[in-house]
Design an enzyme around this catalytic site. Structure first.
Site, PDB file in Angstrom:
ATOM      1  N   GLY A  21       8.696 135.655  66.631  1.00  9.76           N
ATOM      2  CA  GLY A  21       8.792 134.584  67.624  1.00  9.76           C
ATOM      3  C   GLY A  21       7.464 134.356  68.323  1.00  9.76           C
ATOM      4  CB  CYS A 137       6.784 132.726  82.314  1.00  7.25           C
ATOM      5  SG  CYS A 137       8.018 131.414  82.322  1.00  7.25           S
ATOM      6  CG  HIS A 251       4.502 127.976  83.095  1.00  6.97           C
ATOM      7  ND1 HIS A 251       4.792 127.100  82.076  1.00  6.97           N
ATOM      8  CD2 HIS A 251       5.484 128.929  83.049  1.00  6.97           C
ATOM      9  CE1 HIS A 251       5.881 127.502  81.438  1.00  6.97           C
ATOM     10  NE2 HIS A 251       6.313 128.609  82.008  1.00  6.97           N
TER      11      HIS A 251
END
Length: 347
Positions: A21, A137, A251
């Site tokens: 992943g 996160c 982000h």
């Protein structure tokens, strides 16, 4: 080759669950980038992904199918395959003698499991817990920036808006952003399959379910709970709005921090500049502040636009803008830093 074995006998055996992943691949990259000492590297994934080869330090390692016996001889197991897999297999890894660093939400609010950002609360690893949780996160990036401020002054309130990249939703969401963007530029119709709204050239409230009582979505509630836990401020007032933006992997956070007393913005700026894991990007004359294009692929969390918050008449609030790579400090890099801390403690 089923495992990679470069280092002396006293180096740890490492396993990565969910190696194929996006976070698993970022874990492999972070181990290599940070020259993490390891005796053997085992890559584990679903039977569907097994038998493919992945590169590590110029070697090809064959991915093995995850099973109940995968953790024999493993010292540290990184989990990056979702909460259901972590709940089932992390206890098996512990029973086999491994310490688990879990990137899912499975154990983050378990009082017996440390929730760790090394810059903010590495001391919690002294508990010698068998399972260690890697935070959400946003919580990881946010508390990295808050750590030097929390150490120097008393924080009494946080107000923030997040601008969250596609990588937080995995490879499928990143692919949808790229495919939707190509279709939009070509004037073609594109029906989103992963997200509820068109992603290209658009932004919208985070797609987590909305709690009918509070009106906050699941992502926002995670940020509140995990930030409080990492900072050990269980009653800290936090207001947060989480937004999906069409960016691939970094982000952003627009943050206002209220302190118990007046703290000049210049003092905050100096604390940020001197802190590990942070890079001050605060050039007013050039209008140059943190951007995803400069944070993506980098280990540092970028902080800038530091100034007094004119919306707080008490003069006790400072506002800033923070950007960090979601796959690195928001996930894989933080997990590897936790493992590095474990090794230092054991030395």
């Amino acid at each position: 080759m089923n495992a990679y074995s470069p280092d002396p006998i006293d180096a740890p055996v490492i396993a990565i669950v969910g190696a194929t992943g996006v976070v698993g691949q970022a874990l492999i990259d972070s181990l290599q980038r940070r020259s993490f000492p390891l005796r053997q590297l085992r890559l584990l994934a679903s039977p569907r992904s097994a038998s493919q080869s992945m590169a590590f330090d110029k070697q090809a390692i064959v991915v093995e199918a995850l099973s109940e016996t995968s953790f024999e001889g493993v010292d540290i197991a990184f989990f990056a395959a979702g909460a259901a897999i972590s709940k089932k297999f992390a206890p098996l890894a512990v029973a086999a003698g491994a310490r688990v660093i879990d990137n899912s939400s499975a154990f983050r609010m378990d009082d017996h499991v440390p929730l760790v950002v090394p810059e903010a609360n590495a001391y919690t690893l002294e508990q010698e817990a068998s399972i260690i949780a890697n935070p959400n996160c946003i919580a990881a990036i946010l508390t990295t920036a808050l750590a030097p401020l929390h150490a120097a002054w008393s924080i009494t309130r946080l107000s923030l808006t997040t601008y969250q990249a596609a990588s937080g939703g995995g490879a499928a969401m990143m692919d949808e952003l790229e495919e939707g963007t190509r279709a939009a530029l070509a004037g073609e119709n594109f029906e989103p399959q992963v997200l509820p709204h068109p992603y290209a050239f658009n932004f919208f409230s985070h797609n987590a379910d909305v709690d009918p009582e509070s009106g906050y979505n699941g992502e926002e509630l995670k940020v509140v709970a995990e930030t409080r836990r990492i900072l050990d401020l269980p009653k800290l007032p936090i207001g947060v709005t989480c937004i999906r933006v069409p960016v691939l992997r970094a982000h952003g956070i627009a943050l206002s921090v209220r302190f118990a007393d007046h703290v000049p913005a210049d003092c905050v700026r100096r604390a940020i500049a001197d802190a590990p894991g942070l890079r001050l990007v605060d050039d007013w004359s050039a209008n140059h502040f943190p951007m995803p294009s400069e944070a993506s692929g980098g280990e540092d969390v970028l902080v800038g636009r530091i100034r007094a918050d004119l919306g707080d008449p008490s003069g006790r609030s400072v506002t800033m803008f923070i950007v960090g790579d979601q796959l690195l400090k928001g996930a894989a890099q933080n997990a590897v830093q936790i493992a590095e801390t474990l090794l230092r403690q054991a030395a």
